[in-house]
Scaffold this active site. Structure first.
Site, PDB file in Angstrom:
ATOM      1  N   GLU A  97       5.871  -4.574  -8.378  1.00 39.25           N
ATOM      2  CA  GLU A  97       5.418  -3.625  -7.349  1.00 39.25           C
ATOM      3  C   GLU A  97       6.581  -3.270  -6.432  1.00 39.25           C
ATOM      4  OE1 GLU A  97       2.045  -3.555  -3.772  1.00 39.25           O
ATOM      5  OE2 GLU A  97       1.828  -4.934  -5.467  1.00 39.25           O
ATOM      6  N   GLU A 101       4.535   0.820   2.911  1.00 38.80           N
ATOM      7  CA  GLU A 101       3.270   0.685   3.625  1.00 38.80           C
ATOM      8  C   GLU A 101       3.493   1.110   5.069  1.00 38.80           C
ATOM      9  OE1 GLU A 101       1.838  -3.306   3.206  1.00 38.80           O
ATOM     10  OE2 GLU A 101       1.053  -2.934   1.192  1.00 38.80           O
ATOM     11  N   GLU A 126      10.319  -8.695   2.309  1.00 38.75           N
ATOM     12  CA  GLU A 126       9.933  -7.656   3.245  1.00 38.75           C
ATOM     13  C   GLU A 126      11.083  -7.203   4.141  1.00 38.75           C
ATOM     14  OE1 GLU A 126       8.623 -10.707   3.104  1.00 38.75           O
ATOM     15  OE2 GLU A 126       6.438 -10.626   2.856  1.00 38.75           O
TER      16      GLU A 126
END
Length: 284
Positions: A97, A101, A126
């Site tokens: 993935e 976001e 992240e």
């Protein structure tokens, strides 16, 4: 500060051409019970969220490497608790993935742009940013470039993040599983805004995000085969996104964004990794 730099656009003869976007042809709305709508003869798509449900869509094609771009206008006003997404993902429990976001916030506060990369179901990579513009006032272009050497996240042509293939160090990199493009608008007020402290104000519903200009330059995966048979061999296609890297100017723009607008980087979070930072962080 005005952003005038645009990354070069590369074309390849062995990929799907980036023809005029048409959502009726290129995507399918997969959930939301009518809350996702295609309008203007396929030129515009909207997703909405209310207390009962959000909505989402996906590309009809699967890709094994590609450059996927979308123009998006995010939920305006008090968007706290909402999450708008644009990402590539493979199916299964050990999925790959690549994420954009957009975490909503209270009126007047900036969105948080959250990025992550998963390989074989493992993420924890992240990086988060504030944007240097209001993403709700106009459409802006968000691009994921994924080739065998690297993943580049760009906003309006400006690179904000590069995740390189460092398998030589033992770092996982997504390169074997075809992925679709997905987008969704949903409620995540248990974590999205200030760690869940700010809840969704349902009196402001329905919340709406808008999409246009979907572009896909990609190696399409169909019936177990890629439209780019040599894509996995690094360096086999020059002058295209399949071998694209950041030149010195692009690297300078990315460093400017990271210096001024990055608010979280897993590579600097020593408390999170008491046994030592991930190897790719030390090599960067």
């Amino acid at each position: 500060m005005a952003i005038t730099y645009l990354l070069p656009l590369f074309l390849s003869l062995i990929i799907t051409s980036s023809v005029s976007a048409n959502f009726q042809r290129d995507v399918e709305i997969t959930w939301g019970d009518g809350r996702g709508q295609i309008k203007n003869n396929g030129e515009l798509l909207t997703l909405s969220l209310d207390k009962s449900s959000g909505s989402g869509f996906q590309s009809k094609n699967e890709y094994l490497f590609g450059k996927v771009s979308m123009q998006m206008k995010l939920v305006p006003g008090n968007s706290a608790g909402t999450v708008t997404t644009l990402y590539l993902k493979s199916p299964g429990t050990t999925w790959d993935e690549i994420d954009f976001e957009f975490l909503g916030n209270s009126s007047g506060e900036p969105y948080t742009l959250h990025t992550n990369v998963y390989t074989q179901g493992k993420g924890d990579k992240e990086q988060q940013f504030k944007l240097w513009f209001d993403p709700t006032a106009n459409f802006h272009t968000y691009t994921i470039l994924w080739n065998p050497q690297r993943i580049i996240f760009t906003v309006d042509g400006t690179p904000i993040r590069e995740f390189k293939n460092m398998e030589s160090l033992g770092t996982l990199f997504p390169k074997n599983k075809p992925m679709r493009m997905y987008s969704s608008l949903w409620n995540a007020d248990d974590w999205a805004t200030r760690g869940g402290l700010v809840k969704t104000d349902w009196s402001k519903a329905p919340f709406t995000a808008s999409y246009r200009g979907f572009q896909q330059e990609a190696c399409v995966w169909s019936n177990g085969k890629s439209s780019c048979p040599n894509a996995s061999k690094q360096g086999t296609t020059t002058g295209s996104w399949l071998s694209q890297e950041l030149d010195s100017t692009a690297q300078q723009r990315m460093r400017w964004v990271q210096r001024n607008y990055m608010i979280y980087n897993y590579c600097t979070d020593a408390k999170r990794f008491p046994q030592g930072l991930p190897k790719e962080c030390l090599a960067a």
